[in-house]
Design an enzyme around this catalytic site. Sequence first.
Site, PDB file in Angstrom:
ATOM      1  N   GLY A 178      24.717  45.298 -27.520  1.00 16.04           N
ATOM      2  CA  GLY A 178      24.245  46.577 -28.027  1.00 16.04           C
ATOM      3  C   GLY A 178      23.928  46.687 -29.498  1.00 16.04           C
ATOM      4  N   CYS A 207      14.551  35.830 -30.723  1.00 11.65           N
ATOM      5  CA  CYS A 207      15.065  35.171 -31.926  1.00 11.65           C
ATOM      6  C   CYS A 207      14.685  33.688 -31.847  1.00 11.65           C
ATOM      7  CB  CYS A 207      16.569  35.358 -32.087  1.00 11.65           C
ATOM      8  SG  CYS A 207      17.546  34.909 -30.634  1.00 11.65           S
TER       9      CYS A 207
END
Length: 443
Positions: A249, A370
């Site tokens: 989160g 990423c």
Amino acid sequence: MLTPAIQMQTALDLIQEVDRAARPADAIVSAFFRTHRKMEDADRGAIFGLLQDMLRHRARLGWWLARHGRSDTPRNRLLVWLTLGQGRGPDQIHRLFNGRKFAPEALSQNEHSLLIKLQGVALIHRDMPDEVRLECPDWALAPLQARFGDGFEAEMTAMLTPPTLGLRVNTLKATRKDMLRELANLGLSPEPSEVAPNGIRIRKRLSLTRLPALKSGALEVQDEGSQLVAGLVDAQPGDRVADFCAGAGGKTLAIAAQMQGKGLVVACDINQGRLKRCTERLRKAGAHNAQTQVLTSETDKWIKRRKGSFDRVLVDAPCSGTGTWRRNPDARWRPEEEQGLESLIALQARILASAARLVKPGGRLVYATCSLLPEENEGQIETFLAKTPGFKVVPLPQIAPDLRSCHEAYLSLTPAQHDTDGFFAAVLQRDLPEVKETPEDAE
């Protein structure tokens, strides 16, 4: 404070545990230090720093061991690092590996012989192949060379430098000005992030237990690049937002704060454990406009039932993680990365296609990784647009004019160019339905 010898054995214990476990090193480190709660911050920092150094230079250390016919074990790698990386002489190492209680086993004659041979030698040798010298696994060498061209060596070198600690101010609880003052009072020399409006950097190595604001939820650990990705969602108060691969989160928290606690953010993931951690973080942060949703897969029925009902959808896709190598140096050596790149690319495509169904007409879909590999980034967007009519790329300057030096169309961050983790993000907008002109309109 531990004696240097006991500190060395404790570090070796941790290195061995990381070496034999299949889990990411950061999870192992967290569990390890939870079982050593009374350890002082200075010892924790030294032990963690030694582990990170060993992981960052694993290929080079293994090369030296192979060159001298020694087995590639954690103990042998540690001895080579102490010699070549830290410049310690055999006598200094003997005092650490002394065989006393809680200290490493005394050096063998074979180990002593290796230290003599390596004394005064540089860590990098002219005979090292590029993949060893630059600590790049074979499977990623060609794609990264193609991605960066002449900048490949600079990028890989930047990957070997320890990152700064990135923090995000939770604007539901504090301001950046207040947090900068609080951190300065702790003697940490904080710096405001250059681009992320709520970001703070700390260049000192420290234990996170020193930061009370982390416990209160006023601060979150988050790299500036990750903050910028969350910012591209551009969630407004009152919006409905889905964070499709939310994990624990981090970006959900940033999005909820952007929305000033108004509207709805749904954190979705297939991992119930990660979402449980997300729920705890949301509660601590005071993000009452967020909830979690466990999915069985990327095609869960929940998605079909909410087709076209979200203003913003973020897909922070599972990826190879090549952009996080300086922060998670063990990631480059995990065997699943080599074996699973093709399956990852296929999974990313499925996730992106499914998540797109949630976007309402006129809404936006943000795809992020990423990763530094074009196959996971630009390639995915090109494939998606070719297969999915009704979406178009929103060029970065239109939505984030302050993000200079980035790709014209996409966000593209790298350690060498931006001093962040490596991130890619593309913002796509769903077309509004055409309005047909009626005879009355024509009149």
